[in-house]
Design a protein around this motif. Structure first.
Motif, PDB file in Angstrom:
ATOM      1  N   GLN A   1      40.683  50.972  38.103  1.00  0.00           N
ATOM      2  CA  GLN A   1      41.349  49.798  38.451  1.00  0.00           C
ATOM      3  C   GLN A   1      41.861  49.132  37.283  1.00  0.00           C
ATOM      4  OE1 GLN A   1      38.991  46.943  40.902  1.00  0.00           O
ATOM      5  NE2 GLN A   1      40.015  45.638  40.001  1.00  0.00           N
TER       6      GLN A   1
ATOM      7  N   PHE B   1      45.952  48.158  36.867  1.00  0.00           N
ATOM      8  CA  PHE B   1      46.400  46.727  36.686  1.00  0.00           C
ATOM      9  C   PHE B   1      47.233  46.791  35.361  1.00  0.00           C
ATOM     10  CE2 PHE B   1      44.380  45.688  40.190  1.00  0.00           C
ATOM     11  CZ  PHE B   1      43.760  44.375  40.235  1.00  0.00           C
TER      12      PHE B   1
ATOM     13  N   VAL C   1      47.601  49.613  45.073  1.00  0.00           N
ATOM     14  CA  VAL C   1      46.727  48.458  44.977  1.00  0.00           C
ATOM     15  C   VAL C   1      46.483  47.962  46.539  1.00  0.00           C
ATOM     16  CG1 VAL C   1      45.878  46.142  44.150  1.00  0.00           C
ATOM     17  CG2 VAL C   1      46.832  47.796  42.679  1.00  0.00           C
TER      18      VAL C   1
ATOM     19  N   ILE D   1      43.215  47.756  48.973  1.00  0.00           N
ATOM     20  CA  ILE D   1      42.664  46.499  49.359  1.00  0.00           C
ATOM     21  C   ILE D   1      42.695  46.158  50.836  1.00  0.00           C
ATOM     22  CG2 ILE D   1      42.823  45.372  47.083  1.00  0.00           C
ATOM     23  CD1 ILE D   1      45.217  43.615  48.071  1.00  0.00           C
TER      24      ILE D   1
ATOM     25  N   PRO E   1      37.378  39.439  52.635  1.00  0.00           N
ATOM     26  CA  PRO E   1      37.701  38.331  51.643  1.00  0.00           C
ATOM     27  C   PRO E   1      36.870  38.317  50.622  1.00  0.00           C
ATOM     28  CG  PRO E   1      37.970  37.719  53.851  1.00  0.00           C
ATOM     29  CD  PRO E   1      37.405  38.892  54.169  1.00  0.00           C
TER      30      PRO E   1
ATOM     31  N   ILE F   1      37.943  40.718  48.141  1.00  0.00           N
ATOM     32  CA  ILE F   1      39.255  40.597  47.342  1.00  0.00           C
ATOM     33  C   ILE F   1      39.146  39.789  46.275  1.00  0.00           C
ATOM     34  CG2 ILE F   1      41.564  39.465  48.083  1.00  0.00           C
ATOM     35  CD1 ILE F   1      40.923  42.139  49.157  1.00  0.00           C
ATOM     36  N   ARG F   2      38.184  38.498  46.569  1.00  0.00           N
ATOM     37  CA  ARG F   2      37.976  37.439  45.471  1.00  0.00           C
ATOM     38  C   ARG F   2      37.669  38.179  44.177  1.00  0.00           C
ATOM     39  NH1 ARG F   2      35.152  34.409  49.605  1.00  0.00           N
ATOM     40  NH2 ARG F   2      36.756  33.289  50.735  1.00  0.00           N
ATOM     41  N   THR F   3      36.617  39.041  44.464  1.00  0.00           N
ATOM     42  CA  THR F   3      36.202  39.667  43.110  1.00  0.00           C
ATOM     43  C   THR F   3      37.261  40.702  42.704  1.00  0.00           C
ATOM     44  OG1 THR F   3      34.243  40.028  44.464  1.00  0.00           O
ATOM     45  CG2 THR F   3      34.273  41.426  42.203  1.00  0.00           C
ATOM     46  N   THR F   4      38.165  41.269  43.160  1.00  0.00           N
ATOM     47  CA  THR F   4      39.197  42.039  42.741  1.00  0.00           C
ATOM     48  C   THR F   4      40.145  41.341  41.957  1.00  0.00           C
ATOM     49  OG1 THR F   4      38.859  43.431  44.471  1.00  0.00           O
ATOM     50  CG2 THR F   4      40.820  43.934  43.098  1.00  0.00           C
ATOM     51  N   PHE F   5      40.472  40.118  42.100  1.00  0.00           N
ATOM     52  CA  PHE F   5      41.382  39.488  41.834  1.00  0.00           C
ATOM     53  C   PHE F   5      41.031  37.986  41.109  1.00  0.00           C
ATOM     54  CE2 PHE F   5      45.115  41.833  42.940  1.00  0.00           C
ATOM     55  CZ  PHE F   5      44.769  42.087  44.421  1.00  0.00           C
ATOM     56  N   ASN F   6      39.604  38.205  40.829  1.00  0.00           N
ATOM     57  CA  ASN F   6      38.969  37.065  40.137  1.00  0.00           C
ATOM     58  C   ASN F   6      39.530  35.597  40.642  1.00  0.00           C
ATOM     59  OD1 ASN F   6      37.147  36.258  38.468  1.00  0.00           O
ATOM     60  ND2 ASN F   6      38.291  36.211  36.473  1.00  0.00           N
ATOM     61  N   ILE F   7      39.089  35.647  41.896  1.00  0.00           N
ATOM     62  CA  ILE F   7      39.742  34.215  42.551  1.00  0.00           C
ATOM     63  C   ILE F   7      38.710  33.250  43.050  1.00  0.00           C
ATOM     64  CG2 ILE F   7      40.850  33.398  44.583  1.00  0.00           C
ATOM     65  CD1 ILE F   7      42.763  35.536  44.351  1.00  0.00           C
ATOM     66  N   LYS F   8      38.759  32.015  42.737  1.00  0.00           N
ATOM     67  CA  LYS F   8      37.504  30.957  43.057  1.00  0.00           C
ATOM     68  C   LYS F   8      37.832  30.664  44.574  1.00  0.00           C
ATOM     69  CE  LYS F   8      35.773  26.672  41.465  1.00  0.00           C
ATOM     70  NZ  LYS F   8      35.005  26.242  42.921  1.00  0.00           N
TER      71      LYS F   8
END
Lengths: 399, 246
Positions: free
Chosen positions: B91, B95, B117, B121, B126, B129-136
């Motif tokens: 991964q 990226f 990618v 995904i 969800p 997905i947050r982990t993959t894109f480091n989203i809060k």
């Protein structure tokens, strides 16, 4: 999936997300608020649609009639070629009671559903499961005075037999055009001779209302094969017997200019009664499947027209036992109905005729089967989420 | 036959120098622009790309240039397969390739890597997905729940979710779920086909036990409590209590 070493910039993340199917994007609405709102922007919707167009992410609906219940419904076919177009789910539309509506489109992944016998219509995005019920038209029906009978006649029936659904790019608006046939009779008489009048109605999604527009001299005379809208213009077959030779013509309507025109169909393409000329949209252009009316082995020609010039795209030679084309699926595969009313597929890559595992042999009215095709799309229509009162989806039982 | 093809020198962020044929290098619109508007002999700095990544990218460009020019006898299907193998990387590398393809403006490579990618995904939940894109996650529990309910049809057919029958619980039952253990309330819809069969099998039962197959172990969860529910007719939804181990 792991935590990345770094974060991709937002524009690239959105670029990746715009390549996702609508179902995934719908699920990812709950990833974070920013994503949810981004997916609703015109920019994102347009990028996503463009990707679907490039990858030809087509969905197919086959209209059918249940052999036991006489219920009309749609079978959604798998769009994976290696799954041989099996039925994925069945879709019922109780909004239209026990009749299947006429389907127009697709335009940007949207379908327009019209009841031919009542003023009942909807615009539907089957990918996002958004359903918009159109208001009834408030257009006045004119009175009909019969000079011969010296009386006003009674409006006995209203029907909506032909229509089209398309997009006006100048005003960024989706429009529905509908031909109305008014049947008048003399209610005093027992056996009254019917008289007809015609109107044309135009609906705009932006204004959410209907208006009347002047009716052309020539009306549509046949139902089209599949989609009859492309690139801002709608098309119907029409005829004129003006010169005592029934010439096949095309009636067109420009969605933006709101004007009708007539285009001739050249003789070399095919003319009735020797040939059927079924209009449809092929690869982004107006085309026609031309095939002989009376023959045992039918061969099909696909013609495409652009700016008045007609070119033959290809020919499918002598397929025995095939009666009518239903329309194209992915990659030029042609769906056909044979003499036993079975649905077959002509595989464009192998040039072979295949039986499909759709099991239509239990259906009723198989001669009336039709195919509708739409692209995945996120386009919004100010509707409501599908509810059981309007749309019921059932996964196929044999899985 | 030695050909006097022009070569371009590229220096990466980690000071590696690559000498490449011009035809290959100008697949990058960025390099093309710099080359055509600068000194043809000087070395072009590709600051944001490392040697490893640039090496891979040049492999890609070379393959595509050769195939287009007919220098290599490769069919479109074979090239498609080569591309598919090219993106079989971890991964982080993927990226890196996306960033580099974007900065070097190599459209076909950017398309290929982004589509890769996307394919990876598209079936995920969800949380993953947050982990993959480091989203809060900035939704409140209730707000997220509302969004999930509105879009529940999109949550079926997820891998790893077990056989279960679901029912719509009354609102007060739901609030019990939310306040009870300060954990997340997740709505999980079962594989619809399985659900249809389950309903017909359980038509005569008053209540059921719910069995769940183990989920993907990367986000370990402990099942806290399962409500016993009554089987009605039609579609049923079940709310689980989870304690998420982060």
């Amino acid at each position: 999936m792991q935590r990345p070493r770094f974060e991709l910039p937002e524009a690239l993340v959105m670029g990746i997300l715009s390549k996702l199917p609508v179902k995934s994007l719908t699920r990812f609405n709950c990833v974070c608020k920013y994503w949810c709102s981004s997916f609703q922007t015109p920019h994102f919707i347009s990028n996503n649609y463009h990707n679907n167009l490039e990858n030809n992410n087509l969905n197919l609906l086959l209209s059918r009639c249940d052999g036991n219940t006489f219920q009309l419904y749609y079978s959604q076919l798998s769009n994976e070629k290696d799954q041989n177009y099996i039925v994925k789910q069945n879709i019922h539309l109780p909004f239209f009671k026990n009749d299947l509506p006429s389907v127009y489109g697709a335009c940007h992944g949207l379908l327009c559903l019209l009841d031919p016998s009542k003023d009942k219509a909807a615009i539907w995005n089957p990918s996002t499961r958004e359903f918009k019920i159109l208001p009834p038209s408030s257009i006045q029906r004119p009175p009909y005075f019969s000079p011969f009978e010296e009386t006003y006649l009674t409006l006995d029936d209203i029907s909506f037999d032909d229509a089209a659904f398309g997009f006006d790019s100048k005003t960024d608006d989706y429009k529905v055009i509908r031909f109305v046939t008014l049947t008048f009779v003399n209610s005093e008489e027992e056996y009254s001779h019917p008289h007809f009048m015609y109107q044309v109605e135009l609906y705009s999604l932006r204004s959410n209302s209907w208006k009347e527009i002047p009716s052309p001299d020539d009306k549509p005379t046949e139902t089209n094969l599949g989609n009859n809208y492309v690139d801002g213009i709608c098309y119907w077959k029409t005829e004129t017997g003006a010169y005592l030779d029934f010439r096949g013509l095309i009636l067109s309507f420009d969605m933006g200019k709101e004007k009708f025109s007539i285009l001739p169909i050249p003789e070399f393409v095919g003319s009735f009664p020797e040939y059927y000329v079924d209009l449809l949209v092929f690869n982004g252009s107006l085309g026609a499947i031309v095939y002989p009316t009376e023959r045992i082995d039918t061969s099909f020609d696909l013609w495409v027209t652009s700016e008045g010039v007609w070119t033959k795209q290809f020919n499918i030679k002598s397929i025995s036992g095939v009666v009518h084309p239903l329309g194209f699926g992915k990659n030029g595969d042609l769906f056909l109905r044979d003499t036993n009313d079975e649905v077959l597929l002509f595989d464009a890559s192998t040039q072979e005729l295949k039986e499909l595992e759709i099991n239509t042999y239990l259906d009723h009215f198989r001669f009336d089967i039709s195919l509708h095709v739409y692209l995945e799309s996120l386009v919004r229509i100010n509707g409501i989420k599908e509810i059981e009162k309007h749309v019921i989806r059932q996964p196929a039982r044999d899985a | 036959m030695g050909s006097t093809s022009t070569k371009i020198k590229l220096r990466t962020s980690d000071q590696k120098v690559f000498e490449v044929e011009k035809a290959v290098a100008v697949q990058s619109q960025t390099i093309k622009y710099i080359y055509e508007n600068g000194c043809p002999d000087s070395v072009i700095h590709v600051h944001s790309v490392s040697g490893d990544i640039l090496s891979k990218i040049l492999d890609y460009c070379k393959k595509h240039v050769n195939s287009a020019a007919g220098k290599e006898d490769i069919s479109p299907e074979e090239l498609y397969e080569w591309d598919a193998n090219f993106v079989k990387v971890d991964q982080n590398t993927l990226f890196d390739l996306i960033l580099a393809a974007n900065c070097l403006k190599i459209e076909s490579l950017l398309d290929l890597t982004c589509q890769t990618v996307a394919n990876m995904i598209k079936g995920k939940r969800p949380e993953e997905i947050r982990t993959t894109f480091n989203i809060k996650n900035d939704y409140t529990i209730e707000a997220e729940e509302a969004v999930r309910r509105e879009n529940k049809w999109a949550f079926d057919m997820l891998g790893g979710v077990g056989t279960m029958v679901i029912e719509e619980l009354a609102d007060d039952t739901m609030s019990k779920c939310v306040t009870n253990a300060k954990s997340r309330v997740c709505v999980i819809a079962a594989n619809q086909i399985v659900m249809m069969r389950s309903i017909s099998k359980l038509a005569n039962k008053k209540s059921i036990d719910v069995y769940k197959q183990p989920q993907n172990p990367t986000t370990p969860r402990i099942k806290e409590s399962v409500k016993q529910i009554n089987v009605g007719t039609g579609f049923i939804e079940l709310f689980f209590h989870f304690k998420c181990k982060m």
